[in-house]
Design an enzyme around this catalytic site. Structure first.
Site, mmCIF file in Angstrom:
data_model
loop_
_atom_site.group_PDB
_atom_site.id
_atom_site.type_symbol
_atom_site.label_atom_id
_atom_site.label_comp_id
_atom_site.label_asym_id
_atom_site.label_seq_id
_atom_site.Cartn_x
_atom_site.Cartn_y
_atom_site.Cartn_z
ATOM 1 N N ASN A 1 -9.866 -14.982 0.854
ATOM 2 C CA ASN A 1 -9.636 -13.230 1.057
ATOM 3 C C ASN A 1 -10.549 -12.365 0.287
ATOM 4 O OD1 ASN A 1 -8.682 -11.087 2.181
ATOM 5 N ND2 ASN A 1 -6.523 -11.436 1.563
ATOM 6 N N ILE B 1 0.118 -6.265 -0.444
ATOM 7 C CA ILE B 1 -0.124 -5.068 0.756
ATOM 8 C C ILE B 1 -0.652 -5.565 1.941
ATOM 9 C CG2 ILE B 1 -2.425 -4.832 -0.712
ATOM 10 C CD1 ILE B 1 -2.767 -2.157 0.021
ATOM 11 N N TYR C 1 -9.203 -5.543 -4.983
ATOM 12 C CA TYR C 1 -8.584 -5.434 -6.346
ATOM 13 C C TYR C 1 -9.018 -5.282 -7.672
ATOM 14 C CZ TYR C 1 -4.622 -7.458 -3.203
ATOM 15 O OH TYR C 1 -3.756 -7.744 -2.388
ATOM 16 N N ALA D 1 -9.909 -8.691 0.144
ATOM 17 C CA ALA D 1 -8.743 -8.410 -0.819
ATOM 18 C C ALA D 1 -9.353 -8.357 -2.376
ATOM 19 C CB ALA D 1 -7.489 -9.233 -0.654
HETATM 20 C C1 LIG Z 1 -6.681 -6.638 1.602
HETATM 21 C C2 LIG Z 1 -6.640 -4.949 2.060
HETATM 22 C C3 LIG Z 1 -5.278 -4.442 1.826
HETATM 23 C C4 LIG Z 1 -8.030 -4.288 1.614
HETATM 24 O O1 LIG Z 1 -7.809 -2.930 2.093
HETATM 25 P P1 LIG Z 1 -9.153 -2.239 2.757
HETATM 26 O O2 LIG Z 1 -8.918 -0.906 2.888
HETATM 27 O O3 LIG Z 1 -9.781 -3.188 3.792
HETATM 28 O O4 LIG Z 1 -10.175 -2.212 1.159
HETATM 29 P P2 LIG Z 1 -11.230 -1.356 0.774
HETATM 30 O O5 LIG Z 1 -11.974 -1.050 2.138
HETATM 31 O O6 LIG Z 1 -10.611 -0.481 -0.095
HETATM 32 O O7 LIG Z 1 -12.206 -2.587 -0.109
HETATM 33 C C5 LIG Z 1 -12.640 -3.585 0.572
HETATM 34 C C6 LIG Z 1 -14.037 -4.048 -0.066
HETATM 35 O O8 LIG Z 1 -14.152 -5.218 0.322
HETATM 36 C C7 LIG Z 1 -15.514 -5.558 0.825
HETATM 37 N N1 LIG Z 1 -15.567 -6.520 1.752
HETATM 38 C C8 LIG Z 1 -15.343 -6.667 3.097
HETATM 39 N N2 LIG Z 1 -15.296 -7.702 3.276
HETATM 40 C C9 LIG Z 1 -15.934 -8.509 2.384
HETATM 41 C C10 LIG Z 1 -16.199 -10.037 2.232
HETATM 42 N N3 LIG Z 1 -16.293 -10.775 3.105
HETATM 43 N N4 LIG Z 1 -16.813 -10.299 0.945
HETATM 44 C C11 LIG Z 1 -16.908 -9.630 -0.110
HETATM 45 N N5 LIG Z 1 -16.651 -8.087 0.032
HETATM 46 C C12 LIG Z 1 -16.117 -7.670 1.303
HETATM 47 C C13 LIG Z 1 -15.661 -4.009 1.382
HETATM 48 O O9 LIG Z 1 -17.233 -3.745 1.482
HETATM 49 C C14 LIG Z 1 -15.217 -3.207 0.439
HETATM 50 O O10 LIG Z 1 -15.903 -2.943 -0.875
HETATM 51 P P3 LIG Z 1 -16.832 -1.517 -0.954
HETATM 52 O O11 LIG Z 1 -15.937 -0.557 -0.967
HETATM 53 O O12 LIG Z 1 -17.454 -1.667 -2.384
HETATM 54 O O13 LIG Z 1 -17.940 -1.684 -0.044
HETATM 55 C C15 LIG Z 1 -6.846 -4.971 3.649
HETATM 56 O O14 LIG Z 1 -8.102 -5.423 3.982
HETATM 57 C C16 LIG Z 1 -5.895 -5.937 4.327
HETATM 58 O O15 LIG Z 1 -4.693 -5.337 4.614
HETATM 59 N N6 LIG Z 1 -6.238 -7.133 4.901
HETATM 60 C C17 LIG Z 1 -5.193 -7.875 5.517
HETATM 61 C C18 LIG Z 1 -4.048 -8.259 4.752
HETATM 62 C C19 LIG Z 1 -4.360 -8.928 3.211
HETATM 63 O O16 LIG Z 1 -5.526 -9.435 3.007
HETATM 64 N N7 LIG Z 1 -3.461 -8.298 2.278
HETATM 65 C C20 LIG Z 1 -3.728 -8.645 0.929
HETATM 66 C C21 LIG Z 1 -3.108 -10.117 0.709
HETATM 67 S S1 LIG Z 1 -3.544 -10.815 -1.146
#
Ligand SMILES: CC(C)(COP(=O)(O)OP(=O)(O)OC[C@H]1O[C@@H](n2cnc3c(N)ncnc32)[C@H](O)[C@@H]1OP(=O)(O)O)[C@@H](O)C(=O)NCCC(=O)NCCS
Length: 178
Positions: A132, A91, A139, A135
């Site tokens: 990451n 994703i 997950y 992510a």
């Molecule tokens: C990974 C990804 C798909 C997640 O989607 P998203 O919409 O950002 O994620 P969500 O908002 O649903 O959830 C993220 C959670 O991580 C938390 N978070 C953010 N930064 C964080 C960090 N540095 N450490 C720990 N938690 C963290 C958020 O607070 C949130 O948790 P919460 O809902 O309990 O507050 C998106 O960030 C993305 O596309 N990232 C770049 C590409 C990528 O990494 N893809 C995955 C490759 S395996």
């Protein structure tokens, strides 16, 4: 596929410009597979888009968007294995401003429901780089468990990082969802 916050739909030719906006941004692609190591041209991306709709493909990649129809990113299944009934999930949300709003978690939950209850797959797994944390958190919220570590399996920014393997089974997803 309708989620609470997002809708997953087929990737269309009209998405090409949105996809081009992130495929060459290392802040985004460093989280993804090594496929994105080299700069990607529009022509390459166009060819890739044409191929993902092959009926027999073991990779199925979709777009997902807000309920208002604004493109957010891509989500897909890779290495679909019909005998063992498993696949690898990937994703990406293409704009950093759209991170941390719950879209990614909702898209994964929506795709898991589809893979387990429409495609009848048994197990979905993924690989995530140890740095990451966003992510990994997302997950875990979806019910994935850490299953193992490939020590120093990924090279990024001048050093090796551990690769974390995560997975979820159909019955785990359905007992959590139900
Ligand atoms: C990974 C990804 C798909 C997640 O989607 P998203 O919409 O950002 O994620 P969500 O908002 O649903 O959830 C993220 C959670 O991580 C938390 N978070 C953010 N930064 C964080 C960090 N540095 N450490 C720990 N938690 C963290 C958020 O607070 C949130 O948790 P919460 O809902 O309990 O507050 C998106 O960030 C993305 O596309 N990232 C770049 C590409 C990528 O990494 N893809 C995955 C490759 S395996």
């Amino acid at each position: 596929m309708e989620g609470k916050l997002v809708r997953i739909r087929a990737l269309e030719r009209k998405d090409l410009d949105s996809v081009m906006r992130w495929v060459n941004d290392p802040e985004i692609t460093k989280n993804l597979s090594s496929f994105f190591l080299y700069p990607v041209s529009k022509e390459q991306e166009e060819k890739w888009l044409e191929n993902i709709h092959n009926f027999d493909a073991t990779d199925k990649v979709f777009a997902f968007e807000t309920k208002e129809g604004v493109y957010l990113g891509n989500i897909g299944l890779h290495k679909i294995n019909w005998k063992n009934r498993n696949a690898e999930l990937g994703i990406v949300i293409g704009k950093k401003e759209d991170w941390d709003k719950g879209y990614g978690t909702d898209a994964v939950l929506t795709l898991l429901d589809f893979t387990f209850n429409r495609m009848n797959l048994h197990r979905i797994y993924l690989r995530v780089w140890d740095f990451n944390l966003r992510a990994i958190k997302s997950y875990e919220k979806c019910g994935f468990r850490k299953e193992g570590i490939l020590r120093e399996g990924h090279f990024e920014d001048g050093k090796y990082h551990d690769v974390i393997m995560m997975g979820i089974l159909k019955e785990e997803f359905n007992s959590k969802a139900g």
